[in-house]
Design a protein around this motif. Structure first.
Motif, PDB file in Angstrom:
ATOM      1  N   SER A  18       8.510  21.274 -18.232  1.00  0.00           N
ATOM      2  CA  SER A  18       9.009  19.930 -18.504  1.00  0.00           C
ATOM      3  C   SER A  18       9.833  19.383 -17.345  1.00  0.00           C
ATOM      4  CB  SER A  18       9.847  19.916 -19.781  1.00  0.00           C
ATOM      5  OG  SER A  18      11.052  20.616 -19.575  1.00  0.00           O
ATOM      6  N   GLN A  19      10.236  20.246 -16.401  1.00  0.00           N
ATOM      7  CA  GLN A  19      11.039  19.798 -15.260  1.00  0.00           C
ATOM      8  C   GLN A  19      10.200  19.148 -14.172  1.00  0.00           C
ATOM      9  OE1 GLN A  19      14.364  19.860 -15.475  1.00  0.00           O
ATOM     10  NE2 GLN A  19      13.945  20.660 -17.509  1.00  0.00           N
ATOM     11  N   TRP A  20       8.869  19.327 -14.218  1.00  0.00           N
ATOM     12  CA  TRP A  20       7.984  18.785 -13.191  1.00  0.00           C
ATOM     13  C   TRP A  20       7.848  17.281 -13.360  1.00  0.00           C
ATOM     14  CZ3 TRP A  20       3.371  16.140 -13.089  1.00  0.00           C
ATOM     15  CH2 TRP A  20       2.713  16.122 -11.868  1.00  0.00           C
ATOM     16  N   LYS A  21       7.962  16.546 -12.259  1.00  0.00           N
ATOM     17  CA  LYS A  21       7.830  15.091 -12.296  1.00  0.00           C
ATOM     18  C   LYS A  21       6.848  14.661 -11.211  1.00  0.00           C
ATOM     19  CE  LYS A  21      11.490  14.131 -15.070  1.00  0.00           C
ATOM     20  NZ  LYS A  21      11.754  15.452 -15.526  1.00  0.00           N
ATOM     21  N   ALA A  22       6.009  13.704 -11.519  1.00  0.00           N
ATOM     22  CA  ALA A  22       5.094  13.151 -10.524  1.00  0.00           C
ATOM     23  C   ALA A  22       5.811  12.062  -9.730  1.00  0.00           C
ATOM     24  CB  ALA A  22       3.863  12.567 -11.219  1.00  0.00           C
ATOM     25  N   ASN A  23       5.452  11.931  -8.471  1.00  0.00           N
ATOM     26  CA  ASN A  23       6.024  10.898  -7.614  1.00  0.00           C
ATOM     27  C   ASN A  23       5.117   9.679  -7.599  1.00  0.00           C
ATOM     28  OD1 ASN A  23       8.109  12.578  -6.890  1.00  0.00           O
ATOM     29  ND2 ASN A  23       6.997  13.425  -5.153  1.00  0.00           N
ATOM     30  N   ASN A  24       5.720   8.505  -7.392  1.00  0.00           N
ATOM     31  CA  ASN A  24       4.932   7.293  -7.221  1.00  0.00           C
ATOM     32  C   ASN A  24       4.248   7.334  -5.864  1.00  0.00           C
ATOM     33  OD1 ASN A  24       5.812   6.312  -9.662  1.00  0.00           O
ATOM     34  ND2 ASN A  24       7.474   5.128  -8.790  1.00  0.00           N
ATOM     35  N   ALA A  25       3.043   6.783  -5.798  1.00  0.00           N
ATOM     36  CA  ALA A  25       2.321   6.733  -4.529  1.00  0.00           C
ATOM     37  C   ALA A  25       3.016   5.749  -3.592  1.00  0.00           C
ATOM     38  CB  ALA A  25       0.887   6.295  -4.769  1.00  0.00           C
ATOM     39  N   ASP A  26       3.138   6.129  -2.300  1.00  0.00           N
ATOM     40  CA  ASP A  26       3.765   5.193  -1.368  1.00  0.00           C
ATOM     41  C   ASP A  26       2.766   4.082  -1.038  1.00  0.00           C
ATOM     42  OD1 ASP A  26       3.557   7.948  -0.820  1.00  0.00           O
ATOM     43  OD2 ASP A  26       3.552   7.617   1.324  1.00  0.00           O
ATOM     44  N   LEU A  27       3.241   2.849  -1.120  1.00  0.00           N
ATOM     45  CA  LEU A  27       2.394   1.695  -0.889  1.00  0.00           C
ATOM     46  C   LEU A  27       2.559   1.194   0.539  1.00  0.00           C
ATOM     47  CD1 LEU A  27       3.055  -0.277  -4.185  1.00  0.00           C
ATOM     48  CD2 LEU A  27       1.184   1.278  -3.687  1.00  0.00           C
ATOM     49  N   VAL A  28       1.467   0.731   1.119  1.00  0.00           N
ATOM     50  CA  VAL A  28       1.498   0.141   2.449  1.00  0.00           C
ATOM     51  C   VAL A  28       0.945  -1.272   2.355  1.00  0.00           C
ATOM     52  CG1 VAL A  28       1.318   2.312   3.707  1.00  0.00           C
ATOM     53  CG2 VAL A  28      -0.740   1.138   3.022  1.00  0.00           C
ATOM     54  N   GLN A  29       1.442  -2.132   3.240  1.00  0.00           N
ATOM     55  CA  GLN A  29       0.969  -3.512   3.296  1.00  0.00           C
ATOM     56  C   GLN A  29      -0.267  -3.562   4.192  1.00  0.00           C
ATOM     57  OE1 GLN A  29       2.254  -6.399   1.929  1.00  0.00           O
ATOM     58  NE2 GLN A  29       3.750  -5.225   0.772  1.00  0.00           N
ATOM     59  N   ILE A  30      -1.369  -4.107   3.678  1.00  0.00           N
ATOM     60  CA  ILE A  30      -2.560  -4.298   4.500  1.00  0.00           C
ATOM     61  C   ILE A  30      -2.993  -5.751   4.392  1.00  0.00           C
ATOM     62  CG2 ILE A  30      -3.363  -1.910   4.276  1.00  0.00           C
ATOM     63  CD1 ILE A  30      -5.509  -3.041   2.333  1.00  0.00           C
ATOM     64  N   THR A  31      -3.668  -6.228   5.424  1.00  0.00           N
ATOM     65  CA  THR A  31      -4.202  -7.585   5.421  1.00  0.00           C
ATOM     66  C   THR A  31      -5.704  -7.500   5.639  1.00  0.00           C
ATOM     67  OG1 THR A  31      -2.146  -8.408   6.346  1.00  0.00           O
ATOM     68  CG2 THR A  31      -4.053  -9.858   6.488  1.00  0.00           C
ATOM     69  N   VAL A  32      -6.458  -8.002   4.672  1.00  0.00           N
ATOM     70  CA  VAL A  32      -7.907  -8.002   4.753  1.00  0.00           C
ATOM     71  C   VAL A  32      -8.381  -9.427   4.518  1.00  0.00           C
ATOM     72  CG1 VAL A  32     -10.041  -7.074   3.787  1.00  0.00           C
ATOM     73  CG2 VAL A  32      -8.005  -5.649   3.877  1.00  0.00           C
ATOM     74  N   VAL A  39      -1.153  -1.523  -1.216  1.00  0.00           N
ATOM     75  CA  VAL A  39      -2.087  -0.554  -1.784  1.00  0.00           C
ATOM     76  C   VAL A  39      -1.604   0.848  -1.447  1.00  0.00           C
ATOM     77  CG1 VAL A  39      -4.064  -2.121  -1.642  1.00  0.00           C
ATOM     78  CG2 VAL A  39      -3.568  -0.606   0.260  1.00  0.00           C
ATOM     79  N   PRO A  40      -2.025   1.864  -2.212  1.00  0.00           N
ATOM     80  CA  PRO A  40      -1.669   3.240  -1.879  1.00  0.00           C
ATOM     81  C   PRO A  40      -2.204   3.614  -0.497  1.00  0.00           C
ATOM     82  CG  PRO A  40      -2.562   3.131  -4.091  1.00  0.00           C
ATOM     83  CD  PRO A  40      -2.762   1.791  -3.470  1.00  0.00           C
ATOM     84  N   ARG A  41      -1.444   4.417   0.226  1.00  0.00           N
ATOM     85  CA  ARG A  41      -1.811   4.792   1.592  1.00  0.00           C
ATOM     86  C   ARG A  41      -3.195   5.435   1.654  1.00  0.00           C
ATOM     87  NH1 ARG A  41       1.221   5.408   5.995  1.00  0.00           N
ATOM     88  NH2 ARG A  41       3.133   5.266   4.794  1.00  0.00           N
ATOM     89  N   ARG A  42      -3.537   6.266   0.675  1.00  0.00           N
ATOM     90  CA  ARG A  42      -4.818   6.963   0.729  1.00  0.00           C
ATOM     91  C   ARG A  42      -6.019   6.049   0.525  1.00  0.00           C
ATOM     92  NH1 ARG A  42      -6.622   8.550  -4.459  1.00  0.00           N
ATOM     93  NH2 ARG A  42      -5.199   7.855  -6.073  1.00  0.00           N
ATOM     94  N   LEU A  43      -5.794   4.817   0.025  1.00  0.00           N
ATOM     95  CA  LEU A  43      -6.896   3.879  -0.181  1.00  0.00           C
ATOM     96  C   LEU A  43      -6.945   2.772   0.862  1.00  0.00           C
ATOM     97  CD1 LEU A  43      -6.706   3.459  -4.054  1.00  0.00           C
ATOM     98  CD2 LEU A  43      -8.237   4.901  -2.735  1.00  0.00           C
ATOM     99  N   ALA A  44      -6.018   2.769   1.818  1.00  0.00           N
ATOM    100  CA  ALA A  44      -5.929   1.679   2.793  1.00  0.00           C
ATOM    101  C   ALA A  44      -7.218   1.522   3.595  1.00  0.00           C
ATOM    102  CB  ALA A  44      -4.746   1.907   3.719  1.00  0.00           C
ATOM    103  N   LYS A  45      -7.805   2.603   4.072  1.00  0.00           N
ATOM    104  CA  LYS A  45      -9.025   2.510   4.876  1.00  0.00           C
ATOM    105  C   LYS A  45     -10.195   1.989   4.056  1.00  0.00           C
ATOM    106  CE  LYS A  45      -8.157   5.815   8.527  1.00  0.00           C
ATOM    107  NZ  LYS A  45      -8.622   7.029   9.200  1.00  0.00           N
TER     108      LYS A  45
END
Length: 56
Positions: A18-32, A39-45
């Protein structure tokens, strides 16, 4: 792999898990195509390549 030397009780296991906690995904600003989005960093590309669309 670590092996426990003694059987761990169910209450002790649940309290440890019960002590385990998930972290929020770090968001990056992208311009398309002139549109800026956070958007999450792993989806930026994928967004930049056009595999995913930015929704409003």
């Amino acid at each position: 792999m670590a092996v426990p030397k003694f059987k761990m009780s169910r209450a002790r296991t649940h309290s440890r898990r019960s002590q385990w906690k998930a972290n929020n995904a770090d968001l990056v600003q992208i311009t398309v195509r002139g549109r800026t989005a956070s958007v999450p960093r792993r989806l930026a590309k994928a967004y930049q390549r056009g595999l995913l669309q930015i929704e409003d």
